[in-house]
Motif scaffolding. Structure first.
Motif, short mmCIF file in Angstrom:
data_model
loop_
_atom_site.label_atom_id
_atom_site.label_comp_id
_atom_site.label_asym_id
_atom_site.label_seq_id
_atom_site.Cartn_x
_atom_site.Cartn_y
_atom_site.Cartn_z
N GLN A 1 22.62 -62.55 -7.13
CA GLN A 1 22.56 -62.45 -8.44
C GLN A 1 20.47 -61.18 -8.73
N VAL A 2 20.69 -60.57 -7.96
CA VAL A 2 19.48 -59.73 -7.56
C VAL A 2 20.12 -57.92 -8.00
N SER A 3 18.78 -57.63 -9.16
CA SER A 3 18.94 -56.87 -9.84
C SER A 3 18.13 -56.33 -9.91
N ALA A 4 17.89 -54.48 -9.60
CA ALA A 4 16.90 -53.61 -10.12
C ALA A 4 15.63 -54.38 -11.07
N ASP A 5 15.82 -55.08 -12.35
CA ASP A 5 14.95 -55.52 -13.07
C ASP A 5 13.58 -56.33 -11.71
N THR A 6 14.89 -57.71 -11.36
CA THR A 6 14.39 -59.01 -10.64
C THR A 6 13.11 -57.85 -9.39
N ILE A 7 14.15 -56.41 -9.31
CA ILE A 7 12.98 -56.00 -8.07
C ILE A 7 11.86 -55.27 -8.19
N SER A 8 11.96 -55.03 -9.44
CA SER A 8 11.02 -53.57 -9.99
C SER A 8 9.95 -55.59 -10.70
N TYR A 9 10.34 -56.18 -11.36
CA TYR A 9 9.20 -57.52 -11.51
C TYR A 9 8.02 -58.01 -9.95
N SER A 10 9.23 -57.92 -8.75
CA SER A 10 8.99 -58.34 -7.40
C SER A 10 8.13 -57.68 -7.23
N LEU A 11 7.91 -56.63 -7.06
CA LEU A 11 7.15 -55.25 -6.75
C LEU A 11 5.71 -55.13 -7.31
N ARG A 12 6.10 -55.39 -8.33
CA ARG A 12 4.85 -55.82 -9.36
C ARG A 12 3.58 -57.07 -8.69
N SER A 13 4.58 -58.39 -8.35
CA SER A 13 4.39 -59.30 -7.99
C SER A 13 3.61 -58.92 -6.48
N LEU A 14 4.18 -58.21 -6.14
CA LEU A 14 3.54 -58.17 -4.86
C LEU A 14 2.38 -56.83 -4.74
N ASP A 15 2.26 -56.28 -5.64
CA ASP A 15 1.03 -55.14 -5.60
C ASP A 15 -0.01 -56.37 -5.92
N LEU A 16 -0.23 -57.35 -7.63
CA LEU A 16 -0.67 -58.42 -7.25
C LEU A 16 -1.30 -59.38 -6.24
N LEU A 17 -0.36 -59.51 -5.15
CA LEU A 17 -0.70 -60.16 -4.28
C LEU A 17 -1.15 -59.52 -3.31
N ARG A 18 -1.45 -58.42 -2.98
CA ARG A 18 -1.87 -58.10 -2.25
C ARG A 18 -3.40 -57.42 -2.25
N SER A 19 -3.21 -57.58 -3.60
CA SER A 19 -5.11 -57.17 -4.38
C SER A 19 -6.21 -57.82 -4.08
N LYS A 20 -5.49 -59.41 -4.59
CA LYS A 20 -5.76 -60.93 -5.20
C LYS A 20 -5.88 -61.22 -3.68
N LEU A 21 -4.37 -61.89 -1.89
CA LEU A 21 -4.55 -62.65 -1.74
C LEU A 21 -5.35 -61.99 -0.21
N HIS A 22 -5.77 -62.50 0.89
CA HIS A 22 -6.46 -62.40 2.10
C HIS A 22 -4.72 -61.90 2.27
N ALA A 23 -5.21 -60.45 3.23
CA ALA A 23 -4.26 -59.17 3.81
C ALA A 23 -3.50 -59.72 4.80
N TYR A 24 -3.63 -61.09 5.07
CA TYR A 24 -2.55 -62.12 6.11
C TYR A 24 -1.92 -63.30 5.83
N ASN A 25 -1.77 -64.12 4.50
CA ASN A 25 -1.84 -64.72 3.50
C ASN A 25 0.16 -64.65 3.55
N LYS A 26 0.03 -65.86 3.82
CA LYS A 26 1.74 -66.52 4.28
C LYS A 26 2.71 -65.72 2.88
N LYS A 27 2.44 -66.15 1.63
CA LYS A 27 2.49 -65.41 0.49
C LYS A 27 3.34 -64.22 0.45
N ILE A 28 2.22 -63.61 0.61
CA ILE A 28 2.58 -61.70 1.04
C ILE A 28 3.95 -61.82 1.29
#
Ligand code: SAM
Length: 793
Positions: free
Chosen positions: A666-693
């Motif tokens: 059930q992937v939608s454009a909305d789910t993707i866009s929220y996830s991309l925003r989350s990815l930016d946030l994770l990348r700015s706060k987590l270590h570059a090699y954090n598994k969550k990223i």
């Protein structure tokens, strides 16, 4: 079971929870005495072991009901469900009863064969026809269906002979003429072709020839008990060990999907156990090996009023009377005592059922438990009764009493339920807990659907990433295999072809160096603390492997945060890394160990990584004292971890939502866009090699694939891999599995890089599976073929 547990007096519970190994005969006798006068206990044992209360016995009425449902589905051309219902009917149908019962079974096999034919499952159709004919050799319709399936397979000679038998057996003139006209057609077409059926052979590779000839030795180690080492140096990818299980059992969640003997995925034409409705097999061979009995009884009845030519009589005899399993010499019969229509094999945990199998094997050898040999000595495996938590000790006591009662119902006085035997049973279950190995199969999803689009632009978004998942299907005791200790950075790899264990080196191992596999947790997957926790919970030991005894790069960064100071790339730990601060001071001096210890050289790459981290992380601080959560290991700045967790909460939730959306497609454009925003946030706060990223990048790759946006899918897949390559060795199997995903995306894009990616996959799979790579992961060949086509185009 809970009721039984709560009925036990607190004083007895305490005695059991505090018991040592030597006290088990007395604590188990006391519990037995208490249970014997407890009505609930007799109720539980009766429910589990009495045949008249069993739910697993054959049931003709329900078989007929399923047959009717199958017929209805067939009439509606709903063949998938028809197949399902006929298989269910076969599970319930009593096969060793009277003539009517046998006829029902042969009819069901024929009905299923007809459905398989409609579904294009021709080999399955042939096998079911034969099963029907073994029971009823003069079953006209089964000969006719067999002839049609053989014709579809191009086995013209057999098709002609099958239809000739059918014509001769058919009593009505109309049908006779119809079959005759079809027969004539096939006779006209008949060419001399090879009519031999090829049956899927599971283990036909000559593994013995590939065995690396070095002796493995069991030695005593200072911290891990006994362990395996090699007498000589071992090159990477050497096949070191092959072993059949001492005993094995299927896990509950795979009972309807995998063969209960060899653990491969069940085909459409499952062979049900002839005595119970639970066990399912992929073939007659597996059925016989598991039960010691043939699946279908051969009927000797003949239609005396029909005279057939000598040729056709011989043909009928060849097809119906030959033994399904002549090549088998030894039967394990490990399911035999379970398939009595009783409930306990269905209800008790898998490890208890496995203990029952081992006890019955020993009963057969020694004639009775506690006879000439002790179970404990017989298996010569370690256990950790003394270290177990009190609730586990209680569980062992209760289940041992119940198991011995159930076995006694089957084999009478050969199994005595007393303190001495209970003690052996308890220790056996402990041995199983510590030593049993999970039989794992690789499931590859969807790779066969790969298509190379002729032009990228014509691609309509139906590309599927090929993903590999490991499924635990069975639990087994391997006598020698159990002597391999665990390491979180293993140098050997265990895998299975049907139930046979194979062990292969994944790197160069110098003579005398420990050969250690992973029991589950690995460096790169979890950090030291989580690995230790898992091993403690599941196997009750504190890991003493080298990766848990010193700092390594993955453990530092896997869960780490970024430093908040601009231009500082330091690591901020989210919690303390080690249980024991001592470990930090045990961090080896990389320079000296690398050059002087030959065994460290095999981890050169990893050591180099550690060196770099040590340099960049520790150069400005006295690191031994300053490895603290929330403090940058480079500049010493502080980070408020609670606030950070709050900030990231939303991003973590979005990441989970994306995962669910992928599972439910059930992937939608909305789910993707929220996830991309989350990815930016994770990348700015987590270590570059954090598994969550890496996980979010990987999920985004899959999500973009589902939407058909393959360029995005590729870049997210690569981003995930860049992190995983830092956390694992470059040649780790996890990287191999990721590369399979990347290759399938590249292939769908028509990307020329696919070939290079597949070469890397090949290298890694060869390292872990050697010549078995294609059997374990057949889709690899498919990927290679498609990639070559791409180059040729
Ligand atoms: C399957 S047995 C391996 C053989 C065992 N060492 C023996 O002596 O029979 C598993 C047990 O070995 C020990 N063991 C294996 N790997 C270990 C490790 N990395 N650290 C500490 N103990 C380990 C633990 O006692 C564990 O319960």
């Amino acid at each position: 079971m809970e009721e039984l547990k709560s009925a036990i007096p607190p004083s007895l519970k305490r005695l059991i929870s505090e018991s040592t190994v030597s006290a088990i005969p007395s604590t188990s006798s006391s519990l037995l005495q208490f249970f014997r006068q407890l009505p609930q206990f007799h109720q539980v044992v009766g429910d589990l072991a009495d045949r008249d209360r069993g739910l697993c016995g054959k049931n003709k009425e329900s078989a007929l009901e399923f047959k009717r449902s199958g017929n209805d589905c067939f009439a509606r051309a709903d063949y998938a469900n028809a197949l399902h219902f006929y298989s269910k009917a076969l599970r319930d149908a009593p096969s060793d009863a009277d003539v009517l019962g046998r006829n029902l079974v042969s009819t069901l096999y024929l009905n299923r064969a007809t459905v398989s034919h409609r579904l294009g499952l021709l080999e399955e159709c042939l096998r079911d026809c034969r099963r029907a004919l073994v029971i009823s050799p003069h079953y006209t319709k089964a000969w006719y269906r067999r002839g049609k399936a053989n014709a579809s397979l191009g086995n013209c000679e057999d098709a002609v002979r099958d239809l000739s038998v059918a014509v001769n057996l058919e009593l009505t003139m109309v049908e006779k003429r119809r079959i005759e006209s079809e027969l004539k057609l096939y006779m006209d077409r008949k060419e001399e072709r090879d009519g031999l059926l090829h049956s899927a052979s599971k283990n036909n590779i000559n593994s013995a020839a590939e065995m690396f000839h070095t002796q493995l030795e069991c030695v005593s180690t200072p911290t891990k008990g006994r362990g395996m080492v090699s007498v000589g140096d071992i090159p990477p990818s050497s096949l070191l060990h092959i072993e059949e299980p001492y005993s094995a059992v299927i896990l509950k969640h795979c009972r309807d999907t995998h063969c209960h003997f060899c653990f491969i995925e069940l085909p459409a034409d499952i062979v049900p156990c002839s005595s119970c409705t639970i066990a399912l097999y992929c073939s007659e061979q597996c059925h016989v090996q598991a039960t010691g009995q043939k699946a279908g009884s051969v009927s000797k009845s003949r239609h005396n009023h029909i005279s057939l030519s000598g040729d056709l009589e011989k043909y009928i005899a060849d097809i119906t009377l030959s033994d399904f399993c002549t090549e088998q010499t030894e039967h394990n019969s490990e399911h035999r005592h379970e398939c009595r229509g009783v409930n306990w094999p269905l209800v008790l945990p898998s490890e208890i059922v496995l203990a029952g199998r081992i006890l019955m094997k020993l009963v057969k050898q020694a004639r009775h438990i506690g006879g000439s040999s002790s179970v404990v000595e017989n298996l010569d495996l370690c256990h950790n009764y003394g270290d177990l938590p009190s609730d586990v000790k209680l569980y062992l006591h209760i289940h041992s009493i119940i198991l011995l009662y159930c076995l006694q119902k089957y084999c009478g006085s050969q199994v005595q339920v007393d303190g001495a035997n209970l003690s052996q049973c308890i220790i056996l279950i402990c041995q199983i807990k510590v030593n049993s190995i999970a039989i794992v199969r690789l499931n590859s999803l969807d790779a066969k659907e790969l298509v190379v689009p002729s032009t990228v632009s014509s691609f309509a978004g139906n590309a599927l990433t090929s993903t590999i998942e490991q499924v635990k299907v069975g639990q087994a005791i391997y006598s020698a295999g159990s002597l391999f200790n665990h390491s979180c950075q293993p140098n050997i790899h265990a895998y299975f072809l049907s139930r046979t264990l194979y062990v292969r080196s994944t790197e160069y191992v110098a003579a005398g160096y420990p050969l250690e596999l992973s029991y589950g947790p690995q460096v790169g997957q979890w950090d030291c603390k989580d690995r230790q926790q898992l091993l403690k919970n599941q196997y009750s030991f504190s890991c003493q492997c080298s990766s848990c005894s010193s700092i390594n790069f993955s453990d530092l960064v896997l869960n780490a945060f970024r430093c908040s100071k601009p231009n500082c790339f330091g690591v901020v730990l989210d919690r303390s890394l080690f249980h024991d601060k001592q470990m930090v001071s045990q961090c080896p001096d990389i320079h000296t160990t690398c050059s002087s210890d030959p065994h460290m050289q095999i981890r050169k790459l990893k050591s180099e990584e550690i060196k770099r981290v040590a340099q960049c992380v520790f150069e400005q601080t006295d690191f031994v004292h300053d490895i603290k959560p929330g403090v940058c290991l480079t500049c010493g700045s502080r980070v408020n971890l609670e606030k950070l967790a709050e900030t990231l909460n939303e991003a973590t939730q979005n990441s989970k939502r994306l995962k669910d959306a992928i599972v439910f497609n059930q992937v939608s454009a909305d789910t993707i866009s929220y996830s991309l925003r989350s990815l930016d946030l994770l990348r700015s706060k987590l270590h570059a090699y954090n598994k969550k990223i890496a996980e979010l990048e990987d999920n985004l790759a899959q999500a973009f694939c589902l939407l058909g946006e393959l360029q995005h899918a590729k870049s997210h897949c690569k981003a995930s891999m860049q992190i995983l390559e830092k956390l694992y060795d470059l040649n780790h199997i996890v990287i191999g599995n990721e590369l399979v995903k990347l290759a399938s995306i590249q292939l769908s894009l028509g990307d020329a890089d696919t070939i290079d990616t597949i070469k890397q996959v090949d290298t890694i799979f060869l390292l872990y599976y050697g010549s078995h790579a294609d059997i374990i992961f057949p889709q690899l060949e498919n990927l290679k073929r498609e990639a070559i086509k791409l180059v040729v185009q």
